[in-house]
Design a protein around this motif. Structure first.
Motif, PDB file in Angstrom:
ATOM      1  N   SER B   3      -8.677   4.855   7.155  1.00 53.74           N
ATOM      2  CA  SER B   3      -7.947   3.633   7.410  1.00 53.74           C
ATOM      3  C   SER B   3      -8.779   2.470   6.721  1.00 53.74           C
ATOM      4  O   SER B   3      -8.293   1.708   6.138  1.00 53.74           O
ATOM      5  CB  SER B   3      -7.830   3.405   8.836  1.00 53.74           C
ATOM      6  N   SER B   5     -10.592   2.379   3.805  1.00 50.17           N
ATOM      7  CA  SER B   5     -10.389   2.308   2.400  1.00 50.17           C
ATOM      8  C   SER B   5      -8.759   1.531   2.062  1.00 50.17           C
ATOM      9  O   SER B   5      -8.764   1.013   1.298  1.00 50.17           O
ATOM     10  CB  SER B   5     -10.627   3.542   1.777  1.00 50.17           C
ATOM     11  N   PHE B   6      -8.064   2.097   3.080  1.00 51.13           N
ATOM     12  CA  PHE B   6      -6.620   1.376   2.676  1.00 51.13           C
ATOM     13  C   PHE B   6      -6.704  -0.212   3.115  1.00 51.13           C
ATOM     14  O   PHE B   6      -6.059  -0.859   2.290  1.00 51.13           O
ATOM     15  CB  PHE B   6      -5.596   2.045   3.702  1.00 51.13           C
ATOM     16  N   ILE B   9      -8.370  -1.824   0.063  1.00 54.28           N
ATOM     17  CA  ILE B   9      -7.388  -1.938  -0.719  1.00 54.28           C
ATOM     18  C   ILE B   9      -6.581  -3.155  -0.886  1.00 54.28           C
ATOM     19  O   ILE B   9      -6.309  -4.164  -1.621  1.00 54.28           O
ATOM     20  CB  ILE B   9      -6.468  -0.733  -1.082  1.00 54.28           C
ATOM     21  N   SER B  10      -5.885  -3.292   0.665  1.00 50.08           N
ATOM     22  CA  SER B  10      -5.102  -4.301   0.845  1.00 50.08           C
ATOM     23  C   SER B  10      -5.788  -5.784   0.643  1.00 50.08           C
ATOM     24  O   SER B  10      -5.248  -6.633   0.215  1.00 50.08           O
ATOM     25  CB  SER B  10      -4.569  -4.267   2.428  1.00 50.08           C
ATOM     26  N   PHE B  42       2.381  -4.379  -2.230  1.00 50.93           N
ATOM     27  CA  PHE B  42       1.505  -3.249  -2.501  1.00 50.93           C
ATOM     28  C   PHE B  42       0.410  -3.265  -1.317  1.00 50.93           C
ATOM     29  O   PHE B  42       0.117  -2.517  -0.712  1.00 50.93           O
ATOM     30  CB  PHE B  42       0.986  -3.139  -3.586  1.00 50.93           C
ATOM     31  N   GLY B  43      -0.222  -4.409  -1.327  1.00 51.11           N
ATOM     32  CA  GLY B  43      -1.296  -4.828  -0.350  1.00 51.11           C
ATOM     33  C   GLY B  43      -0.782  -4.747   0.947  1.00 51.11           C
ATOM     34  O   GLY B  43      -1.488  -4.168   2.136  1.00 51.11           O
ATOM     35  N   SER B  46      -0.321  -1.044   1.862  1.00 47.98           N
ATOM     36  CA  SER B  46      -1.467  -0.640   2.166  1.00 47.98           C
ATOM     37  C   SER B  46      -1.984  -0.911   3.587  1.00 47.98           C
ATOM     38  O   SER B  46      -2.878  -0.062   4.267  1.00 47.98           O
ATOM     39  CB  SER B  46      -2.522  -0.952   1.121  1.00 47.98           C
ATOM     40  N   GLN B  47      -2.107  -2.273   3.910  1.00 42.34           N
ATOM     41  CA  GLN B  47      -2.408  -2.611   5.091  1.00 42.34           C
ATOM     42  C   GLN B  47      -1.749  -1.842   6.258  1.00 42.34           C
ATOM     43  O   GLN B  47      -2.271  -1.494   7.416  1.00 42.34           O
ATOM     44  CB  GLN B  47      -2.456  -4.024   5.223  1.00 42.34           C
ATOM     45  N   ILE B  49      -0.278   1.018   6.141  1.00 41.51           N
ATOM     46  CA  ILE B  49      -0.900   2.444   6.295  1.00 41.51           C
ATOM     47  C   ILE B  49      -2.178   2.407   6.873  1.00 41.51           C
ATOM     48  O   ILE B  49      -2.508   3.085   8.215  1.00 41.51           O
ATOM     49  CB  ILE B  49      -1.305   2.803   4.804  1.00 41.51           C
ATOM     50  N   ALA B  50      -2.895   1.415   6.679  1.00 43.59           N
ATOM     51  CA  ALA B  50      -4.438   1.133   7.325  1.00 43.59           C
ATOM     52  C   ALA B  50      -4.095   1.187   8.936  1.00 43.59           C
ATOM     53  O   ALA B  50      -4.789   1.696   9.650  1.00 43.59           O
ATOM     54  CB  ALA B  50      -5.160   0.162   6.834  1.00 43.59           C
TER      55      ALA B  50
END
Lengths: 505, 368
Positions: B3, B5-6, B9-10, B42-43, B46-47, B49-50
């Motif tokens: 979580s 790393s996602f 990324i965000s 995209f961010g 990703s967030q 998913i985190a």
């Protein structure tokens, strides 16, 4: 922002002669203003609303800084930091006189709230008839030039007849739930409709809900009570307390069977505060429930909330142990300090010799010690004795049942040290809560109407020009103009699709 | 991938989006706008998913200690909205969500240049301050089905108010002409105080290594500067603060030129301010006040107790009610309403952070 709500209400596109004469009547009234009118206008004014709301917001801050309903010493200490030790008592006394120590119940704060209520009511009564008239005013067909000036407009030309186009447009409008009215001219006609006209009443709905909240609060304050009750494990009561020693009869008996704090695994973070309560009414047990922080018990309109807990001073409780010989079912025994129990199927006896409410181990020295005086990690020390000779001595921890596993396969579980804790209950009755919940639903509906629903008006002019039919569709919306634009597109697309279909046949 | 790393990324995506949005604003190239939006989405994904992964982790933690709990209950009890760290992250998520909604619904892309910096800065602050990211068990008071809805709606509201604040400040910057008018002084002080507090918190962080954000804010808030035990340090801090505000006041008109060169109109900013308040107000009323009252009634036996947190959320609500009445009923326009929008968000920040850090009350778990 273009959708200035007021101006739209005052000058609708379809302003009729009646409404202009109504405004004349108002101005005539103004010439004969009496004192009562002046007071009424003042109480209905937006200015008063703005000042009252601002005053409530600003003064509310005081009560969040100065502790409310607390020991004078707390606030004097706080004031000393701000004004110095010498001035603090004087400042305190001035603040006390101003009601700052209990300011949300002070006469001036309550007056502000009442003033806001009156303002809300008078303003709504004052404006509602006008708004209602506007809402009820039937939509009119639109003049050509006005139609052209509409902010949202779509145009289209189809090869068909006036009557076919009229049917299809009317169908597609009704499929989008626009109920169409028709006005016909020589070689043209207009279909027009509106949706969500009642959304303009949304803020009245919000105002009504606020008044209901005030009424609910008054009902609660007048007919309800908020008290507390500390019940030791095993004790019962037929009263609750408000303030210092003031009793409120309950009309039934409430009993606490036990209180328990449950902790997360391997941590001192509490997971649950729970008490088992029993209600005894008319000599019979009528209700039994384990209450938790977010799960109270309600009986006869009185609700018991888990609010606190604590240790009883100088009390000796009962050790509740579950003793099981090897391979046999455990038996519960309740013992006092110094009592002895037998492990079935063996010659071993155990004697309770020590107790710690919170047993911990020093990580450096490895020594055991008691680290708190509340029951965070209760442990009981047992001296074992086989055939008259002392053998093992050990601590059995309630939260770590494996500490009671004996080398010979028997098991001793420390279930509870009962009778040394009390449960702190908040006891209250509030007959106004129903009104508050009703008001909440009404407020949510009103807010939705006001902020998320839009009053949409649509006019479609259809005219026959040289064998073709010209369609001009336009509209206006109080909010969310994009959705109106989509509606217009759909109306035209659907209609043109069916018109094409018809002409092919 | 975990979580965390996602989540990283965000953060990077929002940072990148911020840069692209600003370029888009300056150059007005449509392609840049599309890139900025794509990076933001995209961010956001990703967030999300985190967020879901963290939720799943804490779900297993919860079912580990309460195996008897039902699926839905466990799901609600393990929502990652328990402490300052999680709520700040959630605030960013809501902010981006509201931004994306406004962007798609109202086709306003320029707003991204104001919102993504807030998102990126908040995430940077969380990361830099080493906020405790460990999953903490849920204390009994928070074990309610209302937690998720109360926090969700409140934060959607807060985020919308955050947008209105950004637009409101920008609006004030554009409307003020001279350095001696009150609205100009008002916004330069507000911006100044914001920056000074951010810098002072940064100094707190640098001077007290190893403390978690909670501890840092609770025990050391501004202790290295304004509240220093050494009178000299405190005096210097105040002088530096006053100089900073003076400099912003002195050169603030330059900011107006920059904004004007981005070809943003004052009307548009006014509209954004209003629209975000029109979204935030009902959400906050429902989630913050109504759901909060219902929950309070279930947990504490009183739907309203004039607790500092409750009172401050009422103050926030009243300020925005004032904004709406002033704008629609009293016909206020321009600077006056923009000031109200800015004041509104100052009360939001106080309701969210100030109450927990500075005042005592029943909502104390919000700080830890």
């Amino acid at each position: 922002m273009k959708d200035k709500k007021e101006s739209e209400d005052i000058k609708p596109e379809n302003a009729s002669p009646q409404s202009s004469s109504a405004s004349e009547a108002v101005s005539e009234d103004k010439k004969k203003t009496t004192i009562i009118d002046a007071i009424w206008n003042f109480l209905a004014s937006v200015k008063l609303a703005i000042w009252t709301i601002a005053a409530i917001a600003l003064t509310s801050i005081i009560g969040t800084i100065i502790q409310q309903d607390t020991e004078p010493a707390n606030n004097i200490k706080f004031l000393a930091k701000l004004f110095g030790d010498g001035a603090a008592p004087t400042v305190y006394n001035i603040f006390l006189k101003l009601g700052f120590m209990n300011m949300y119940q002070s006469w001036w704060f309550v007056s502000l709230l009442i003033l806001l209520c009156i303002n809300l009511t008078v303003c709504s009564i004052d404006r509602f008839p006008k708004t209602w008239k506007l809402v009820k005013l039937p939509l009119r067909p639109m003049q050509d030039n006005a139609l052209r000036a509409l902010p949202i407009k779509k145009e289209m030309t189809v090869k068909s007849s006036l009557s076919v186009v009229k049917d299809e447009i009317s169908n597609s409008m009704s499929s989008l739930r626009y109920k169409a009215f028709t006005s016909s001219g020589d070689n043209h006609l207009q279909l027009y409709s509106e949706k969500g006209r009642y959304t303009r009443l949304g803020f009245y709905v919000v105002h009504v809900s606020l008044l209901l909240i005030f009424i609910g609060a008054i009902v609660g304050a007048r007919f309800g009570f908020r008290g507390f009750l500390n019940l030791p494990e095993g004790a019962f009561s037929d009263v609750a307390f408000i303030g210092e020693g003031k009793k409120i009869p309950l009309d039934f008996i409430v009993k606490c069977n036990w209180y328990n704090t449950e902790y997360y695994v391997e941590s001192d973070t509490p997971q649950k505060f729970q008490s088992e309560l029993v209600i005894i009414d008319g000599g019979r047990e009528v209700m039994k429930k384990v209450i938790e922080v977010n799960s109270p018990l309600t009986y006869k309109g009185i609700t018991f909330y888990q609010s606190s807990y604590g240790m009883l001073p100088n009390s000796a409780g009962e050790f509740v142990l579950k003793v099981a010989g090897r391979g046999s079912e455990g038996k519960i025994s309740r013992l006092r300090f110094g009592d002895t129990f037998e492990i079935p199927g063996t010659n071993t006896k155990g004697t309770i010799i020590d107790f710690s409410p919170a047993l911990g181990r020093d990580p450096q020295t490895g020594k055991l010690f008691t680290y708190a005086d509340t029951m965070i990690n209760p442990a009981v020390a047992v001296q074992f004795n086989e055939n008259g000779k002392d053998t093992l001595k050990g601590w059995i921890l309630k939260r770590y049942p494996q500490t009671g596993n004996m080398p010979d396969g028997s098991k001793i579980e420390f279930l509870d040290y009962w009778g040394v804790e009390y449960t702190g209950l908040q006891v209250s009755r509030d007959p106004g809560v129903g009104l508050i919940y009703l008001a909440s639903i009404i407020m949510a509906a009103g807010l939705y109407m006001t902020f998320f629903m839009s009053h949409k008006k649509v006019w479609v002019k259809i005219s026959e020009e040289k064998g073709a039919v010209r369609i001009i569709a336009g509209g206006s919306a109080s909010k969310n103009k994009l959705s109106l634009e989509r509606d217009l597109d759909k109306i035209l697309a659907k209609a043109s699709h069916s018109i094409e279909g018809r002409s092919k046949k | 991938m975990t979580s965390a790393s996602f989540f990283d990324i965000s953060g990077l995506a929002y940072l990148l989006a911020m840069v692209v949005y600003i370029f888009y604003l300056a150059l007005r190239k449509n392609t840049l706008g599309i890139i900025a939006t794509t990076v933001t989405i995209f961010g956001f994904v990703s967030q999300s998913i985190a967020f879901i992964m963290r939720w799943a982790d804490s779900y297993y933690l919860w079912t580990g200690s309460s195996p008897e709990s039902q699926f839905l209950t466990s799901l609600l009890r393990s929502a990652p909205l328990r402490n300052l760290y999680e709520s700040l992250v959630f605030f960013v998520w809501c902010l981006i969500l509201i931004h994306l909604i406004i962007e798609f619904r109202y086709k306003i892309r320029t707003l991204g240049a104001f919102i993504t910096p807030v998102a990126a800065l908040t995430l940077a602050f969380i990361d830099l301050s080493g906020t405790s990211k460990e999953i903490q068990p849920l204390i009994p008071a928070l074990q309610s089905n209302w937690l998720l809805f109360h926090v969700l709606f409140s934060f959607l509201g807060y985020s919308a108010f955050g947008v209105s604040f950004g637009a409101g400040v920008a609006h004030l910057v554009m409307l003020t002409e001279t350095k001696d008018e009150k609205p100009y002084i008002f916004w330069s002080i507000v911006v100044g105080v914001f920056l000074i507090i951010l810098v002072a918190m940064g100094i707190d962080y640098l001077s007290i290594a190893g403390a978690s954000t909670e501890e840092l804010i609770k025990n050391h808030f501004l202790k290295s500067t304004f509240r220093s035990s050494s009178d000299g340090v405190a005096a210097v801090s105040y002088i530096a603060g006053i100089i900073a505000i003076y400099l912003i006041w002195r050169y603030g008109l330059g900011l107006k030129k920059i904004l004007c060169s981005f070809s943003i109109s004052a009307d548009m900013l006014d509209e954004i301010t209003y629209k975000s308040i029109a979204i935030g107000f009902p959400l906050f009323s429902l989630g913050g006040l109504i759901f909060g009252a219902i929950w309070a009634n279930q947990a504490w036996g009183k739907y309203w107790g004039w607790d500092p947190k409750e009172t401050w959320s009422l103050i926030t609500w009243l300020v925005y009610a004032l904004y709406l009445h002033a704008r629609f009923m009293a016909g206020w326009r321009g600077k006056k309403v923009a000031i109200l929008a800015v004041v509104g968000f100052v009360t939001v920040i106080f309701t969210y952070l100030g109450v927990n850090l500075l005042l005592s009350g029943l909502h104390s778990y919000g700080s830890g």
